[in-house]
Motif scaffolding. Structure first.
Motif, short mmCIF file in Angstrom:
data_model
loop_
_atom_site.label_atom_id
_atom_site.label_comp_id
_atom_site.label_asym_id
_atom_site.label_seq_id
_atom_site.Cartn_x
_atom_site.Cartn_y
_atom_site.Cartn_z
N ASN A 112 0.84 -1.19 0.00
CA ASN A 112 0.00 0.00 0.00
C ASN A 112 0.87 1.25 0.00
O ASN A 112 2.01 1.23 0.46
CB ASN A 112 -0.91 0.03 1.24
N ILE B 111 -5.15 6.50 -10.02
CA ILE B 111 -6.12 5.51 -9.51
C ILE B 111 -5.94 5.32 -8.01
O ILE B 111 -6.92 5.25 -7.26
CB ILE B 111 -5.99 4.18 -10.28
N ILE B 112 -4.70 5.25 -7.55
CA ILE B 112 -4.43 5.10 -6.11
C ILE B 112 -5.00 6.29 -5.34
O ILE B 112 -5.67 6.13 -4.32
CB ILE B 112 -2.91 4.95 -5.86
N GLU C 47 -7.36 8.41 -6.36
CA GLU C 47 -8.82 8.41 -6.47
C GLU C 47 -9.44 7.42 -5.50
O GLU C 47 -10.43 7.71 -4.83
CB GLU C 47 -9.25 8.10 -7.90
N ASN C 48 -8.84 6.24 -5.38
CA ASN C 48 -9.35 5.24 -4.43
C ASN C 48 -9.21 5.73 -3.00
O ASN C 48 -10.08 5.49 -2.16
CB ASN C 48 -8.65 3.90 -4.62
N SER C 49 -8.13 6.42 -2.71
CA SER C 49 -7.95 7.01 -1.38
C SER C 49 -9.03 8.04 -1.10
O SER C 49 -9.59 8.09 0.00
CB SER C 49 -6.56 7.65 -1.29
N ILE D 282 -12.04 8.15 -2.45
CA ILE D 282 -13.30 7.41 -2.28
C ILE D 282 -13.38 6.83 -0.87
O ILE D 282 -14.41 6.90 -0.21
CB ILE D 282 -13.43 6.30 -3.35
N GLU D 283 -12.27 6.27 -0.39
CA GLU D 283 -12.23 5.69 0.96
C GLU D 283 -12.48 6.77 2.01
O GLU D 283 -13.21 6.54 2.98
CB GLU D 283 -10.88 5.01 1.19
N ARG E 271 -12.40 -3.59 5.71
CA ARG E 271 -11.41 -2.76 5.00
C ARG E 271 -10.00 -3.25 5.28
O ARG E 271 -9.14 -3.25 4.41
CB ARG E 271 -11.57 -1.30 5.45
#
Length: 177
Positions: free
Chosen positions: A62, A112-113, A115-117, A119-120, A143
């Motif tokens: 991560n 993408i990393i 954006e996912n962060s 979203i989280e 999670r």
């Protein structure tokens, strides 16, 4: 298309750190993207009363960084600290921007990393305002499925926004005891 020359010009920093080592302290500017090869890190804020509020954990495979500080070149309000002995790879800010410019694959993957962060973080905010402690705890387990065996209840309680004692009551209730 990956440009090999883009990767040949960057410096990848390898850090082997003991437990409770900081890679970012409040007041510093975040100048690296950090990848966790081995270990566990937490990102947190300390409020004016001295209470710690965990925002994120990062384990093997991560990334962790204070993106606001990194992109805005501002002092961070956050700390990033190792919870276990850790092996990290860091990419300096200039090298990150070089890779953005010269490797569309790197640029896309980091986007993408991030954006996912984002979203989280949105999910966490929504949970904080609309979920019960039990729901937040169950989401934490979903999670971070193996993290509850690696960190203390104090760390988990801080992440879900309750006292360790209240978390113990929730865990007891869930176990049926």
């Amino acid at each position: 298309m990956i440009s090999l020359s883009a990767f040949l010009t960057i410096e990848l920093l390898k850090k082997k750190l003991k437990r409770r080592a900081f890679i970012l302290e409040q007041g510093e500017v975040c100048n690296h993207f950090t990848f966790v090869v081995k270990g566990c890190l937490k990102m947190y804020k300390v409020d004016t009363k001295g209470s710690q509020h965990n925002l994120q954990f990062a384990v093997e495979n991560n990334w962790i960084s204070d993106y606001g500080s990194f992109y805005n070149n501002e002092s961070s309000d956050l700390n990033i600290e190792t919870l276990e002995p850790s092996l990290l790879l860091q990419i300096k800010k200039n090298d990150v921007f070089h890779l953005f410019d010269h490797s569309s694959l790197f640029d896309r993957n980091i986007r993408i990393i991030i954006e996912n962060s984002f979203i989280e973080q949105q999910k966490r905010v929504l949970q904080t305002i609309s979920s019960t402690t039990q729901e937040r705890y169950l989401y934490f387990l979903k999670r971070y499925p193996n993290l509850s065996n690696r960190i203390s209840n104090v760390q988990i309680a801080s992440y879900i926004g309750v006292t360790p004692e209240f978390l113990s009551m929730v865990r007891k209730k869930l176990s049926g005891k």
